[in-house]
Design an enzyme around this catalytic site. Structure first.
Site, PDB file in Angstrom:
ATOM      1  N   LYS A  20      13.404  -1.928 -10.927  1.00  0.00           N
ATOM      2  CA  LYS A  20      14.094  -3.220 -10.800  1.00  0.00           C
ATOM      3  C   LYS A  20      13.659  -4.209 -11.880  1.00  0.00           C
ATOM      4  O   LYS A  20      14.473  -4.848 -12.525  1.00  0.00           O
ATOM      5  CB  LYS A  20      13.835  -3.870  -9.429  1.00  0.00           C
ATOM      6  CG  LYS A  20      14.348  -3.074  -8.254  1.00  0.00           C
ATOM      7  CD  LYS A  20      14.205  -3.850  -6.957  1.00  0.00           C
ATOM      8  CE  LYS A  20      12.783  -4.155  -6.564  1.00  0.00           C
ATOM      9  NZ  LYS A  20      11.970  -2.995  -6.216  1.00  0.00           N
ATOM     10  N   ARG A  35      14.191  -8.980   1.261  1.00  0.00           N
ATOM     11  CA  ARG A  35      13.466  -7.735   1.516  1.00  0.00           C
ATOM     12  C   ARG A  35      13.698  -7.251   2.945  1.00  0.00           C
ATOM     13  O   ARG A  35      13.172  -6.219   3.336  1.00  0.00           O
ATOM     14  CB  ARG A  35      11.968  -7.991   1.392  1.00  0.00           C
ATOM     15  CG  ARG A  35      11.197  -7.808   0.087  1.00  0.00           C
ATOM     16  CD  ARG A  35      11.164  -6.528  -0.543  1.00  0.00           C
ATOM     17  NE  ARG A  35       9.969  -6.045  -1.167  1.00  0.00           N
ATOM     18  CZ  ARG A  35       9.545  -6.347  -2.389  1.00  0.00           C
ATOM     19  NH1 ARG A  35      10.098  -7.252  -3.125  1.00  0.00           N
ATOM     20  NH2 ARG A  35       8.503  -5.724  -2.891  1.00  0.00           N
ATOM     21  N   ARG A  73       1.952   3.440 -13.294  1.00  0.00           N
ATOM     22  CA  ARG A  73       2.494   2.253 -13.979  1.00  0.00           C
ATOM     23  C   ARG A  73       1.374   1.384 -14.558  1.00  0.00           C
ATOM     24  O   ARG A  73       0.338   1.169 -13.936  1.00  0.00           O
ATOM     25  CB  ARG A  73       3.305   1.431 -12.961  1.00  0.00           C
ATOM     26  CG  ARG A  73       3.850   0.135 -13.511  1.00  0.00           C
ATOM     27  CD  ARG A  73       4.994  -0.362 -12.680  1.00  0.00           C
ATOM     28  NE  ARG A  73       4.614  -0.760 -11.326  1.00  0.00           N
ATOM     29  CZ  ARG A  73       5.514  -1.153 -10.416  1.00  0.00           C
ATOM     30  NH1 ARG A  73       6.792  -1.176 -10.701  1.00  0.00           N
ATOM     31  NH2 ARG A  73       5.106  -1.513  -9.206  1.00  0.00           N
ATOM     32  N   ARG A 113      -1.434  -2.955 -11.643  1.00  0.00           N
ATOM     33  CA  ARG A 113      -1.288  -3.939 -10.576  1.00  0.00           C
ATOM     34  C   ARG A 113      -2.201  -3.586  -9.414  1.00  0.00           C
ATOM     35  O   ARG A 113      -2.373  -2.413  -9.095  1.00  0.00           O
ATOM     36  CB  ARG A 113       0.168  -3.958 -10.090  1.00  0.00           C
ATOM     37  CG  ARG A 113       0.991  -5.040 -10.722  1.00  0.00           C
ATOM     38  CD  ARG A 113       2.435  -4.937 -10.359  1.00  0.00           C
ATOM     39  NE  ARG A 113       2.702  -4.866  -8.915  1.00  0.00           N
ATOM     40  CZ  ARG A 113       3.919  -4.905  -8.387  1.00  0.00           C
ATOM     41  NH1 ARG A 113       4.975  -5.004  -9.176  1.00  0.00           N
ATOM     42  NH2 ARG A 113       4.100  -4.841  -7.099  1.00  0.00           N
ATOM     43  N   ARG A 164       3.796   0.380   1.058  1.00  0.00           N
ATOM     44  CA  ARG A 164       4.947  -0.338   0.479  1.00  0.00           C
ATOM     45  C   ARG A 164       6.235   0.474   0.635  1.00  0.00           C
ATOM     46  O   ARG A 164       7.301  -0.077   0.882  1.00  0.00           O
ATOM     47  CB  ARG A 164       4.680  -0.643  -1.008  1.00  0.00           C
ATOM     48  CG  ARG A 164       3.648  -1.749  -1.194  1.00  0.00           C
ATOM     49  CD  ARG A 164       3.096  -1.784  -2.597  1.00  0.00           C
ATOM     50  NE  ARG A 164       4.081  -2.096  -3.603  1.00  0.00           N
ATOM     51  CZ  ARG A 164       3.925  -1.816  -4.901  1.00  0.00           C
ATOM     52  NH1 ARG A 164       2.832  -1.193  -5.323  1.00  0.00           N
ATOM     53  NH2 ARG A 164       4.851  -2.167  -5.760  1.00  0.00           N
TER      54      ARG A 164
HETATM   55  P1  AMP Z   1       7.109  -6.580  -5.954  1.00  0.00           P
HETATM   56  O1  AMP Z   1       6.512  -7.151  -7.202  1.00  0.00           O
HETATM   57  O2  AMP Z   1       8.561  -6.956  -5.769  1.00  0.00           O
HETATM   58  O3  AMP Z   1       6.865  -5.102  -5.806  1.00  0.00           O
HETATM   59  O4  AMP Z   1       6.355  -7.283  -4.719  1.00  0.00           O
HETATM   60  C1  AMP Z   1       4.971  -7.112  -4.537  1.00  0.00           C
HETATM   61  C2  AMP Z   1       4.590  -7.580  -3.127  1.00  0.00           C
HETATM   62  O5  AMP Z   1       4.897  -8.976  -2.964  1.00  0.00           O
HETATM   63  C3  AMP Z   1       5.338  -6.891  -1.987  1.00  0.00           C
HETATM   64  O6  AMP Z   1       4.756  -5.638  -1.659  1.00  0.00           O
HETATM   65  C4  AMP Z   1       5.197  -7.929  -0.877  1.00  0.00           C
HETATM   66  O7  AMP Z   1       3.891  -7.892  -0.312  1.00  0.00           O
HETATM   67  C5  AMP Z   1       5.328  -9.242  -1.637  1.00  0.00           C
HETATM   68  N1  AMP Z   1       6.739  -9.666  -1.689  1.00  0.00           N
HETATM   69  C6  AMP Z   1       7.559  -9.715  -2.788  1.00  0.00           C
HETATM   70  N2  AMP Z   1       8.778 -10.131  -2.446  1.00  0.00           N
HETATM   71  C7  AMP Z   1       8.756 -10.366  -1.104  1.00  0.00           C
HETATM   72  C8  AMP Z   1       9.722 -10.793  -0.144  1.00  0.00           C
HETATM   73  N3  AMP Z   1      10.982 -11.057  -0.478  1.00  0.00           N
HETATM   74  N4  AMP Z   1       9.317 -10.921   1.139  1.00  0.00           N
HETATM   75  C9  AMP Z   1       8.056 -10.666   1.508  1.00  0.00           C
HETATM   76  N5  AMP Z   1       7.110 -10.229   0.670  1.00  0.00           N
HETATM   77  C10 AMP Z   1       7.444 -10.064  -0.619  1.00  0.00           C
END
Ligand code: AMP
Length: 209
Positions: A13, A88, A122, A152, A163
């Site tokens: 993404k 989400r 990654r 990360r 996740r």
């Molecule tokens: P990402 O960078 O999109 O993979 O997000 C990393 C982490 O941030 C996720 O595993 C969640 O813990 C938190 N997170 C990101 N977006 C959301 C969302 N829309 N709602 C809740 N938690 C989020």
């Protein structure tokens, strides 16, 4: 045009969002990036978010929805954006419908078996670029900006499993949610390079813009 990017962790993404932002002049808003910036800045939101992120869980809806609702009022968000990582779950999607108009949901579909290797391998740069360790040949800096690459904190096998569970339980139902609204566009993300996936997306987007 306001686009939602949907896809499991590791689907690509962020990579596609960066390319699309440049080509279509769309603002890229990533809730994960907002949380990581808050963690780095030591804010209260960052402290709260970290415990959930480390466990592979979603940060509470109230906090996340308020952040996005506010972010979408900024001037730079008035000419089209891509939401990467939001909504989400179905609750967040319902809330989003109250304060924004979604034109399209771009779903990047990747075989689940590929995801674990993709995420655990990654390496990312603060500039937003991301690489797979197998293509770096030992290099530790970003080819685009020279920044130091890092893994990360939540890209470790244990957190990734959580996740992925969170994704399949809470986020995947959004595919149907947007399909029913006639807004879903699914592209296959597992085969081909990021550029090939990008080309597929552009062909479809150009028909709709
Ligand atoms: P990402 O960078 O999109 O993979 O997000 C990393 C982490 O941030 C996720 O595993 C969640 O813990 C938190 N997170 C990101 N977006 C959301 C969302 N829309 N709602 C809740 N938690 C989020």
């Amino acid at each position: 045009m306001n686009i939602i990017l949907l896809g499991a962790p590791g689907a690509g993404k962020g990579t596609q969002a960066s390319m699309l932002a440049e080509k279509y002049n769309l603002l890229h808003i990533s809730t994960g990036d907002i949380f990581r910036a808050n963690i780095k800045g030591g804010t209260e939101i960052g402290k709260l978010a970290k415990s959930y992120m480390d466990a592979g869980l979603l940060v509470p809806d109230s906090v996340t929805c308020d952040i996005v609702k506010d972010r979408l009022t900024w001037e730079d968000a008035q000419h089209g954006y891509m939401l990467d990582g939001f909504p989400r779950n179905l609750y967040q999607a319902g809330e989003l419908d109250k304060f924004a108009t979604v034109d399209l949901c771009l779903n990047i579909d990747v075989d689940v078996n590929l995801l674990m290797d993709r995420i655990c391998g990654r390496r990312v740069c603060a500039c937003g670029e991301s690489y797979h360790v197998s293509t770096l040949n030992g290099k530790t800096t970003c080819a685009k900006c020279g920044g130091e690459l890092y893994r990360r904190a939540d890209d470790n096998p244990e957190t990734v499993k959580a996740r992925l569970n969170t994704y399949f339980e809470q986020t995947a139902p959004l595919i149907d949610y947007y399909k029913k609204q006639g807004k879903l566009l699914t592209v296959r993300g597992g085969k081909g390079s990021p550029n090939e996936v990008f080309a597929q997306i552009c062909v479809e987007l150009d028909k709709r813009i």
